[in-house]
Design a protein around this motif. Structure first.
Motif, PDB file in Angstrom:
ATOM      1  N   ARG A  60      10.552  16.779  16.560  1.00 42.99           N
ATOM      2  CA  ARG A  60      11.880  17.197  17.030  1.00 42.99           C
ATOM      3  C   ARG A  60      12.461  18.265  16.108  1.00 42.99           C
ATOM      4  NH1 ARG A  60      13.575  12.599  17.508  1.00 42.99           N
ATOM      5  NH2 ARG A  60      14.635  12.321  15.494  1.00 42.99           N
ATOM      6  N   LEU A  61      12.300  18.068  14.807  1.00 39.25           N
ATOM      7  CA  LEU A  61      12.838  19.026  13.840  1.00 39.25           C
ATOM      8  C   LEU A  61      12.185  20.396  13.984  1.00 39.25           C
ATOM      9  CD1 LEU A  61      14.654  19.449  11.308  1.00 39.25           C
ATOM     10  CD2 LEU A  61      12.674  18.802   9.924  1.00 39.25           C
ATOM     11  N   THR A  62      10.908  20.423  14.286  1.00 40.47           N
ATOM     12  CA  THR A  62      10.196  21.694  14.396  1.00 40.47           C
ATOM     13  C   THR A  62      10.277  22.308  15.793  1.00 40.47           C
ATOM     14  OG1 THR A  62       8.148  20.464  14.832  1.00 40.47           O
ATOM     15  CG2 THR A  62       8.594  21.101  12.557  1.00 40.47           C
ATOM     16  N   GLY A  63      10.850  21.590  16.737  1.00 41.95           N
ATOM     17  CA  GLY A  63      11.056  22.151  18.076  1.00 41.95           C
ATOM     18  C   GLY A  63       9.892  22.003  19.031  1.00 41.95           C
ATOM     19  N   VAL A  64       8.945  21.102  18.742  1.00 45.69           N
ATOM     20  CA  VAL A  64       7.792  20.938  19.637  1.00 45.69           C
ATOM     21  C   VAL A  64       7.762  19.537  20.240  1.00 45.69           C
ATOM     22  CG1 VAL A  64       6.405  22.644  18.424  1.00 45.69           C
ATOM     23  CG2 VAL A  64       6.310  20.241  17.700  1.00 45.69           C
ATOM     24  N   ASP A  65       8.893  18.830  20.209  1.00 43.74           N
ATOM     25  CA  ASP A  65       8.929  17.451  20.690  1.00 43.74           C
ATOM     26  C   ASP A  65       8.760  17.340  22.203  1.00 43.74           C
ATOM     27  OD1 ASP A  65      11.469  18.818  20.456  1.00 43.74           O
ATOM     28  OD2 ASP A  65      12.389  16.997  21.250  1.00 43.74           O
ATOM     29  N   ASP A  66       8.809  18.457  22.918  1.00 41.74           N
ATOM     30  CA  ASP A  66       8.622  18.415  24.379  1.00 41.74           C
ATOM     31  C   ASP A  66       7.150  18.455  24.775  1.00 41.74           C
ATOM     32  OD1 ASP A  66       8.387  20.988  23.359  1.00 41.74           O
ATOM     33  OD2 ASP A  66       8.992  21.934  25.244  1.00 41.74           O
ATOM     34  N   SER A  67       6.250  18.575  23.826  1.00 32.05           N
ATOM     35  CA  SER A  67       4.824  18.651  24.135  1.00 32.05           C
ATOM     36  C   SER A  67       4.192  17.262  24.070  1.00 32.05           C
ATOM     37  CB  SER A  67       4.121  19.573  23.133  1.00 32.05           C
ATOM     38  OG  SER A  67       2.721  19.498  23.283  1.00 32.05           O
ATOM     39  N   PRO A  68       3.369  16.885  25.054  1.00 34.87           N
ATOM     40  CA  PRO A  68       2.705  15.574  25.045  1.00 34.87           C
ATOM     41  C   PRO A  68       1.763  15.415  23.842  1.00 34.87           C
ATOM     42  CG  PRO A  68       2.587  16.580  27.223  1.00 34.87           C
ATOM     43  CD  PRO A  68       3.091  17.630  26.299  1.00 34.87           C
ATOM     44  N   ALA A  69       1.246  16.523  23.338  1.00 33.93           N
ATOM     45  CA  ALA A  69       0.297  16.459  22.221  1.00 33.93           C
ATOM     46  C   ALA A  69       0.981  16.559  20.869  1.00 33.93           C
ATOM     47  CB  ALA A  69      -0.734  17.576  22.360  1.00 33.93           C
ATOM     48  N   ALA A  70       2.296  16.688  20.851  1.00 32.87           N
ATOM     49  CA  ALA A  70       3.005  16.946  19.603  1.00 32.87           C
ATOM     50  C   ALA A  70       2.776  15.841  18.578  1.00 32.87           C
ATOM     51  CB  ALA A  70       4.493  17.110  19.866  1.00 32.87           C
ATOM     52  N   GLY A  88      15.477  29.076  24.052  1.00 30.39           N
ATOM     53  CA  GLY A  88      16.699  28.386  23.651  1.00 30.39           C
ATOM     54  C   GLY A  88      16.609  27.763  22.273  1.00 30.39           C
ATOM     55  N   GLU A  89      17.197  26.551  22.151  1.00 29.32           N
ATOM     56  CA  GLU A  89      17.279  25.868  20.862  1.00 29.32           C
ATOM     57  C   GLU A  89      15.910  25.511  20.311  1.00 29.32           C
ATOM     58  OE1 GLU A  89      18.644  24.065  17.429  1.00 29.32           O
ATOM     59  OE2 GLU A  89      19.578  25.492  18.811  1.00 29.32           O
ATOM     60  N   ARG A  90      14.999  25.070  21.189  1.00 23.83           N
ATOM     61  CA  ARG A  90      13.653  24.732  20.686  1.00 23.83           C
ATOM     62  C   ARG A  90      12.949  25.973  20.126  1.00 23.83           C
ATOM     63  NH1 ARG A  90      13.382  20.787  25.002  1.00 23.83           N
ATOM     64  NH2 ARG A  90      13.089  18.698  24.085  1.00 23.83           N
ATOM     65  N   ARG A  91      13.131  27.103  20.781  1.00 19.09           N
ATOM     66  CA  ARG A  91      12.495  28.319  20.279  1.00 19.09           C
ATOM     67  C   ARG A  91      13.073  28.699  18.914  1.00 19.09           C
ATOM     68  NH1 ARG A  91      11.486  33.881  23.760  1.00 19.09           N
ATOM     69  NH2 ARG A  91       9.882  34.728  22.352  1.00 19.09           N
ATOM     70  N   ARG A  92      14.363  28.490  18.728  1.00 19.24           N
ATOM     71  CA  ARG A  92      14.976  28.788  17.434  1.00 19.24           C
ATOM     72  C   ARG A  92      14.405  27.888  16.338  1.00 19.24           C
ATOM     73  NH1 ARG A  92      18.907  27.202  14.008  1.00 19.24           N
ATOM     74  NH2 ARG A  92      19.229  25.286  15.193  1.00 19.24           N
ATOM     75  N   ARG A  93      14.244  26.587  16.662  1.00 20.83           N
ATOM     76  CA  ARG A  93      13.696  25.662  15.671  1.00 20.83           C
ATOM     77  C   ARG A  93      12.238  25.997  15.336  1.00 20.83           C
ATOM     78  NH1 ARG A  93      14.748  19.883  17.958  1.00 20.83           N
ATOM     79  NH2 ARG A  93      15.344  20.969  19.874  1.00 20.83           N
ATOM     80  N   VAL A  94      11.474  26.376  16.345  1.00 24.62           N
ATOM     81  CA  VAL A  94      10.083  26.769  16.092  1.00 24.62           C
ATOM     82  C   VAL A  94      10.050  28.021  15.217  1.00 24.62           C
ATOM     83  CG1 VAL A  94       7.948  27.619  17.130  1.00 24.62           C
ATOM     84  CG2 VAL A  94       9.165  25.725  18.184  1.00 24.62           C
ATOM     85  N   GLY A  95      10.963  28.965  15.461  1.00 23.03           N
ATOM     86  CA  GLY A  95      11.018  30.184  14.661  1.00 23.03           C
ATOM     87  C   GLY A  95      11.352  29.889  13.215  1.00 23.03           C
ATOM     88  N   LEU A  96      12.324  28.996  12.982  1.00 20.47           N
ATOM     89  CA  LEU A  96      12.671  28.630  11.608  1.00 20.47           C
ATOM     90  C   LEU A  96      11.497  27.933  10.911  1.00 20.47           C
ATOM     91  CD1 LEU A  96      16.343  27.333  12.106  1.00 20.47           C
ATOM     92  CD2 LEU A  96      15.608  29.471  11.037  1.00 20.47           C
ATOM     93  N   THR A  97      10.803  27.060  11.650  1.00 22.89           N
ATOM     94  CA  THR A  97       9.633  26.376  11.082  1.00 22.89           C
ATOM     95  C   THR A  97       8.548  27.378  10.735  1.00 22.89           C
ATOM     96  OG1 THR A  97      10.125  24.401  12.399  1.00 22.89           O
ATOM     97  CG2 THR A  97       7.900  24.603  11.481  1.00 22.89           C
ATOM     98  N   THR A  98       8.346  28.369  11.609  1.00 18.14           N
ATOM     99  CA  THR A  98       7.323  29.390  11.356  1.00 18.14           C
ATOM    100  C   THR A  98       7.642  30.181  10.096  1.00 18.14           C
ATOM    101  OG1 THR A  98       6.899  29.585  13.736  1.00 18.14           O
ATOM    102  CG2 THR A  98       6.147  31.394  12.323  1.00 18.14           C
TER     103      THR A  98
END
Length: 317
Positions: free
Chosen positions: A45-55, A106-116
């Motif tokens: 969730r913190l990294t923005g990938v919690d919507d993926s079944p494989a996360a 949106g918000e998930r993309r922002r979190r993924v960007g910060l994690t990257t």
């Protein structure tokens, strides 16, 4: 002498050099690995990938990998190798995050960007640690260790007293041009290097046990890091003193540099043996008696241009 002996090299030859940052990264891996294994959903969730079944599976796998990195880095064995495994892991993580960023908004993309961005920063530190640890490992492999001894017909106190006055060293060390004692611990050394070059460095005494032993090492910045210890041990049967010298040095060109120096009679182990023979002469008789061939090396020039043994000129004593 063991690894705790204060004479051990304090620059490129130091055992722990280059390992400080990898150990710090090992602690980071431990924290990341534990968090990913015990709270994979929160990390996803913190990294923005919690919507993926494989996360969850991916985060758990990354956590296991980080714990493996932590074990290797904190153990301190082969820090360069383990640091490079972190670099490889960072490259894999950045690839996965790049794909995740492209698939989100949106918000998930922002979190993924910060994690990257965070992983990219860690990757840069990992790369620096790997390069530094690799250089330290290469330097340790270049370090040459030698030990030579001679028996002199003098007491340990007399032999120690002569050696402790560092400005006496050029009297029997032929490759030394001068030693200037700046204070009781620090000194400046000038030596004749290969091919007629002059080498200068500063050194410090790191352990002084009167009448027993003396240890020194070069200060950071010297072209040829070196360290040594000389021990003065009563010889069996009241036959004087065994003077035992241990020297460690890091030649700038490794084994090739040592081979070339040996060809010209300037190989350090050979020099130390010759120096100790001269030390024996000077403390027992007050002067050095030698020929061109002995005890001053085995270069072709010295072998050809020999002459009968005679005292050294006063200017060279």
């Amino acid at each position: 002498m063991d690894e705790t002996d204060p004479m051990m090299l304090d620059q490129r030859g130091r055992r722990g050099q280059g390992a400080g940052l990898p150990r710090l990264l090992g602690a980071v891996s431990l924290a990341l690995g534990a968090g990913s294994l015990f709270a994979p959903r929160a990390v996803a969730r913190l990294t923005g990938v919690d919507d993926s079944p494989a996360a969850r599976a991916v985060v758990t796998a990354v956590g296991a990998r980080e714990l493996a990195h932590a074990a290797g880095l904190l153990a301190g064995r082969s820090p360069a190798g383990w640091a490079w495994t972190r670099v490889a892991g960072d490259a894999l993580d950045l690839t996965l995050l790049g794909r995740a960023w492209a698939d989100r908004c949106g918000e998930r993309r922002r979190r993924v960007g910060l994690t990257t961005a965070a992983v990219a920063g860690i990757a840069a530190v990992d790369l620096i640690a790997a390069v530094r640890a690799g250089r330290a490992r290469a330097a340790r492999r270049r370090v040459i260790d030698m030990e030579v001894a001679v028996t002199v017909n003098r007491s340990p106190a007399e032999a120690y007293r002569f050696w402790r006055d560092l400005e006496n060293l050029p009297r029997f060390m032929s490759h030394l041009e001068s030693v200037r004692a700046d204070d009781l611990r620090r000194s400046h050394w000038t030596a004749h290097g290969p091919a007629g070059r002059r080498i200068e460095w500063d050194a410090e005494i790191v352990d002084d046990q009167p009448n027993r032993s003396l240890a020194w090492r070069s200060l950071p910045g010297t072209r040829v890091p070196n360290a040594g210890r000389v021990r003065f041990v009563p010889a069996p049967g009241d036959r004087g003193t065994e003077v035992r010298v241990r020297l460690r040095y890091a030649p700038p060109a490794g084994a090739l540099g040592r081979a070339v120096a040996k060809l010209f009679g300037e190989e350090p182990e050979q020099q130390v043996r010759d120096d100790l023979r001269r030390f024996k002469q000077v403390v027992e008789t007050g002067e050095v008696v030698r020929s061109e061939g002995s005890p001053d090396g085995i270069s072709v020039r010295q072998q050809v241009m020999q002459r009968p043994a005679q005292p050294l000129p006063i200017a060279r004593r």
